[in-house]
Design a protein around this motif. Structure first.
Motif, PDB file in Angstrom:
ATOM      1  N   TYR A 109      35.557 -10.733  29.370  1.00  0.00           N
ATOM      2  CA  TYR A 109      35.891 -11.639  28.275  1.00  0.00           C
ATOM      3  C   TYR A 109      35.260 -12.998  28.548  1.00  0.00           C
ATOM      4  N   HIS A 110      34.864 -13.678  27.464  1.00  0.00           N
ATOM      5  CA  HIS A 110      34.256 -15.002  27.570  1.00  0.00           C
ATOM      6  C   HIS A 110      35.105 -15.985  26.761  1.00  0.00           C
ATOM      7  N   CYS A 111      35.552 -17.045  27.402  1.00  0.00           N
ATOM      8  CA  CYS A 111      36.444 -18.011  26.763  1.00  0.00           C
ATOM      9  C   CYS A 111      35.738 -18.741  25.616  1.00  0.00           C
ATOM     10  N   LEU A 112      36.492 -19.059  24.587  1.00  0.00           N
ATOM     11  CA  LEU A 112      35.982 -19.870  23.495  1.00  0.00           C
ATOM     12  C   LEU A 112      35.913 -21.334  23.927  1.00  0.00           C
ATOM     13  N   GLU A 113      35.375 -22.165  23.062  1.00  0.00           N
ATOM     14  CA  GLU A 113      35.105 -23.560  23.406  1.00  0.00           C
ATOM     15  C   GLU A 113      36.367 -24.298  23.845  1.00  0.00           C
ATOM     16  N   ASN A 114      36.212 -25.128  24.854  1.00  0.00           N
ATOM     17  CA  ASN A 114      37.269 -25.993  25.393  1.00  0.00           C
ATOM     18  C   ASN A 114      38.401 -25.226  26.068  1.00  0.00           C
ATOM     19  N   ILE A 115      38.161 -23.986  26.433  1.00  0.00           N
ATOM     20  CA  ILE A 115      39.179 -23.174  27.098  1.00  0.00           C
ATOM     21  C   ILE A 115      38.644 -22.709  28.449  1.00  0.00           C
ATOM     22  N   GLU A 116      39.469 -22.796  29.481  1.00  0.00           N
ATOM     23  CA  GLU A 116      39.117 -22.317  30.811  1.00  0.00           C
ATOM     24  C   GLU A 116      40.275 -21.509  31.378  1.00  0.00           C
ATOM     25  N   VAL A 117      39.973 -20.692  32.404  1.00  0.00           N
ATOM     26  CA  VAL A 117      41.002 -19.877  33.044  1.00  0.00           C
ATOM     27  C   VAL A 117      40.887 -19.996  34.561  1.00  0.00           C
ATOM     28  N   GLU A 118      41.996 -19.683  35.227  1.00  0.00           N
ATOM     29  CA  GLU A 118      42.038 -19.623  36.682  1.00  0.00           C
ATOM     30  C   GLU A 118      43.046 -18.559  37.069  1.00  0.00           C
ATOM     31  N   LEU A 119      43.169 -18.298  38.370  1.00  0.00           N
ATOM     32  CA  LEU A 119      44.116 -17.298  38.845  1.00  0.00           C
ATOM     33  C   LEU A 119      45.255 -17.949  39.605  1.00  0.00           C
ATOM     34  N   SER A 120      46.445 -17.380  39.452  1.00  0.00           N
ATOM     35  CA  SER A 120      47.584 -17.801  40.262  1.00  0.00           C
ATOM     36  C   SER A 120      47.465 -17.174  41.648  1.00  0.00           C
ATOM     37  N   GLU A 121      48.354 -17.541  42.548  1.00  0.00           N
ATOM     38  CA  GLU A 121      48.347 -16.947  43.891  1.00  0.00           C
ATOM     39  C   GLU A 121      48.548 -15.442  43.833  1.00  0.00           C
ATOM     40  N   GLU A 122      49.228 -14.974  42.796  1.00  0.00           N
ATOM     41  CA  GLU A 122      49.479 -13.536  42.649  1.00  0.00           C
ATOM     42  C   GLU A 122      48.325 -12.818  41.961  1.00  0.00           C
ATOM     43  N   GLY A 123      47.286 -13.542  41.589  1.00  0.00           N
ATOM     44  CA  GLY A 123      46.127 -12.932  40.946  1.00  0.00           C
ATOM     45  C   GLY A 123      46.259 -12.779  39.451  1.00  0.00           C
ATOM     46  N   CYS A 124      47.211 -13.521  38.838  1.00  0.00           N
ATOM     47  CA  CYS A 124      47.404 -13.440  37.397  1.00  0.00           C
ATOM     48  C   CYS A 124      46.687 -14.581  36.681  1.00  0.00           C
ATOM     49  N   LEU A 125      46.244 -14.291  35.466  1.00  0.00           N
ATOM     50  CA  LEU A 125      45.450 -15.245  34.697  1.00  0.00           C
ATOM     51  C   LEU A 125      46.298 -16.443  34.264  1.00  0.00           C
ATOM     52  N   ARG A 126      45.701 -17.634  34.385  1.00  0.00           N
ATOM     53  CA  ARG A 126      46.325 -18.866  33.922  1.00  0.00           C
ATOM     54  C   ARG A 126      45.344 -19.546  32.967  1.00  0.00           C
ATOM     55  N   ILE A 127      45.852 -19.978  31.807  1.00  0.00           N
ATOM     56  CA  ILE A 127      45.003 -20.489  30.733  1.00  0.00           C
ATOM     57  C   ILE A 127      45.155 -21.992  30.598  1.00  0.00           C
ATOM     58  N   LYS A 128      44.011 -22.675  30.514  1.00  0.00           N
ATOM     59  CA  LYS A 128      44.003 -24.119  30.285  1.00  0.00           C
ATOM     60  C   LYS A 128      43.254 -24.395  28.976  1.00  0.00           C
ATOM     61  N   MET A 129      43.944 -25.045  28.038  1.00  0.00           N
ATOM     62  CA  MET A 129      43.336 -25.309  26.737  1.00  0.00           C
ATOM     63  C   MET A 129      43.995 -26.522  26.087  1.00  0.00           C
ATOM     64  N   PRO A 130      43.266 -27.215  25.209  1.00  0.00           N
ATOM     65  CA  PRO A 130      43.840 -28.364  24.506  1.00  0.00           C
ATOM     66  C   PRO A 130      45.057 -27.935  23.689  1.00  0.00           C
ATOM     67  N   GLY A 131      46.074 -28.795  23.706  1.00  0.00           N
ATOM     68  CA  GLY A 131      47.275 -28.495  22.933  1.00  0.00           C
ATOM     69  C   GLY A 131      48.405 -27.929  23.748  1.00  0.00           C
ATOM     70  N   LEU A 132      48.128 -27.463  24.974  1.00  0.00           N
ATOM     71  CA  LEU A 132      49.175 -26.982  25.867  1.00  0.00           C
ATOM     72  C   LEU A 132      49.583 -28.112  26.804  1.00  0.00           C
ATOM     73  N   GLU A 133      50.877 -28.308  26.963  1.00  0.00           N
ATOM     74  CA  GLU A 133      51.347 -29.368  27.844  1.00  0.00           C
ATOM     75  C   GLU A 133      50.953 -29.117  29.292  1.00  0.00           C
ATOM     76  N   LYS A 134      50.889 -27.857  29.682  1.00  0.00           N
ATOM     77  CA  LYS A 134      50.485 -27.480  31.032  1.00  0.00           C
ATOM     78  C   LYS A 134      49.800 -26.124  30.957  1.00  0.00           C
ATOM     79  N   PRO A 135      49.052 -25.712  31.989  1.00  0.00           N
ATOM     80  CA  PRO A 135      48.405 -24.396  31.969  1.00  0.00           C
ATOM     81  C   PRO A 135      49.423 -23.286  31.697  1.00  0.00           C
ATOM     82  N   LEU A 136      49.020 -22.315  30.906  1.00  0.00           N
ATOM     83  CA  LEU A 136      49.900 -21.211  30.516  1.00  0.00           C
ATOM     84  C   LEU A 136      49.722 -20.048  31.484  1.00  0.00           C
ATOM     85  N   GLN A 137      50.793 -19.709  32.193  1.00  0.00           N
ATOM     86  CA  GLN A 137      50.754 -18.618  33.162  1.00  0.00           C
ATOM     87  C   GLN A 137      51.065 -17.295  32.480  1.00  0.00           C
ATOM     88  N   THR A 138      50.180 -16.322  32.633  1.00  0.00           N
ATOM     89  CA  THR A 138      50.401 -14.994  32.073  1.00  0.00           C
ATOM     90  C   THR A 138      50.827 -14.022  33.170  1.00  0.00           C
TER      91      THR A 138
END
Length: 351
Positions: free
Chosen positions: A207-236
C-alpha cells in the motif's frame, strides 16, 4: 473548498440541496440513508457521527469533524484526478463511512454522481461510462459475473474496500482495462489512507499512503497512522511490514494471532496461501489444546463429505508448511458475518 454547496448533480440532473432536505423519506432504505446523511452534513454541527468497525478496538460511535472528512474526500479526488462533472457511481450504502464519502466527494468536487441500489447487477456498465466507482468485493464479483467481457467495463477507476480482496478476485481483475485499487481504510480516518494497485504494470503487494499521510510501527509491529486532523498518531491492531514511511504491507491483525506450540501464526497469512485452492468461504481458527495451547483448525462453510475433506486436506498439505497445517477440519452450514459482510472470527464457537 466549499463544504456545503447549494446543489448536487444526481443522475445527470443538478438538484438544489434544499429540495432534497425537504424530502422526508426515500422510496427505499438506500435512498433514505442518502437523504439522512445529507441532512446530517447540512446541519449546524461541525461533525458527523459514524459507527467504527473495530479496526482500532471495540466498535463504537465516534464523531468526525466535517473538515476532516472533506479533506479525505479531496485526497481521493486528487489521486484519481476527478474533475468537475465527471461521472462517478455511488453503489454503497450511505449509512457506512465509505458511502458517505462518495457523497462528500460529489459535493465538494461538483461531480455527477449516479446513485443506484447497492444490490444492482451492474449490467448498465455495458452501456454507460463512469470515471470512478467504489465497491466491496462481493459487488466486484457480481460485476465480473454479469459484465463478463473486459471491454464492456465502462469504468476508468475501481476502488475496492470493506474487506481484504480475495486472491481469486485479484487474479480475475488482471484482464480488465479498468485500473483497480485496494484500499487500506477505517472509519477513524474517514476511509482510506493508502491504496494498493491490483492490476496493470504497476500492480503491487504494498500500500502507498496518500498525500500528507505517513505510517510507522509500534513496538508490537502494528501500524500507526500519522495524518493531518488527528490529535495524535492513530494506533491500529494491524500487523504490518514497512518499506518506508509511506509504503507498507498488511500481514494480519494482532488480536487474531494464534500461538500454537510457542509459534505465532497470523490466520490471515495462512488464509492467503489457501485462498486460490479452496472454493467455498473458510477461515483459520483454533481450539484449546493440552500441550500446544492453541491448535490450528480449518473451518469451512458447507456440508462435509469424504470428497470435500480429501480436497481440503490436499490443499493444506500442498500449500502450507508443516507447522502451519491445521490439525482438524470443521464444517459449518454458514460462517458468521458482521453487518458489512466480513467473516466474524470472534463469533465462531470454539469448544
Amino acid at each position: 473548498m466549499e463544504l456545503h454547496p447549494t446543489h448536487i448533480t444526481l443522475n445527470g440532473t443538478p438538484i438544489r440541496i434544499e429540495t432534497l432536505l425537504r424530502k422526508t423519506s426515500g422510496s427505499s432504505d438506500w435512498e433514505k440513508s442518502l437523504l439522512d446523511f445529507l441532512a446530517e452534513w447540512y446541519n449546524d454541527k461541525d461533525f458527523i457521527e459514524v459507527q467504527t468497525s473495530g479496526s482500532t478496538g471495540t466498535p463504537k460511535v465516534i464523531r468526525l469533524n466535517k473538515a476532516f472528512v472533506a479533506a479525505s474526500a479531496l485526497r481521493t479526488i486528487r489521486f484519481f484526478n476527478l474533475e468537475e462533472n465527471d461521472q462517478v457511481l455511488h453503489c454503497l450504502p450511505t449509512r457506512y463511512i465509505a458511502g458517505k464519502l462518495t457523497v462528500v466527494r460529489a459535493l465538494i468536487g461538483n461531480l455527477n454522481v449516479h446513485v443506484v441500489d447497492p444490490s444492482t447487477d451492474f449490467s448498465f456498465l455495458q452501456k454507460e461510462p463512469f470515471k470512478f466507482a467504489a465497491m466491496v468485493p462481493n459487488q466486484v464479483q457480481k460485476l465480473l459475473t454479469f459484465v463478463r467481457q473486459p471491454a464492456d467495463w465502462n469504468l476508468k477507476f475501481l476502488l475496492i474496500g470493506g474487506s481484504a480482496v480475495p486472491a481469486s478476485l485479484e487474479e480475475n481483475l488482471q484482464s480488465r482495462q479498468t485500473a483497480c485499487y485496494s484500499s487500506y481504510a477505517m472509519t477513524e480516518t474517514a476511509t482510506h489512507i493508502a491504496l494498493r494497485k491490483l492490476n496493470g504494470a504497476d500492480a503491487s503487494e504494498f500500500y502507498h499512503c496518500l498525500e500528507n499521510i505517513e505510517v510507522e510501527l509500534s513496538e508490537e509491529g502494528c501500524l500507526r497512522i500519522k495524518m493531518p486532523g488527528l490529535e495524535k498518531p492513530l494506533q491500529t491492531n494491524d500487523l504490518a511490514e514497512l518499506r518506508d514511511k509511506k509504503t507498507f504491507q498488511i500481514l494480519g491483525r494482532a488480536d487474531n494471532v494464534i500461538i500454537s506450540g510457542g509459534i505465532k501464526f497470523s490466520p490471515e497469512q495462512l488464509e492467503r496461501k489457501l485462498e486460490p485452492h479452496i472454493r467455498q468461504p473458510f477461515m483459520i481458527s483454533w481450539l484449546p489444546h493440552e500441550t500446544l495451547g492453541q491448535q490450528l483448525i480449518l473451518i469451512v462453510e458447507g456440508s462435509q463429505s469424504r470428497a470435500s475433506t480429501t480436497r481440503l486436506q490436499t490443499a493444506i498439505h500442498n500449500h502450507l508448511d508443516k507447522f502451519e497445517r491445521p490439525r482438524q477440519i470443521r464444517f459449518l452450514p454458514q460462517l458468521p458475518r458482521t453487518p458489512n459482510g466480513k467473516i466474524d472470527r470472534k463469533s465462531v464457537y470454539q469448544d
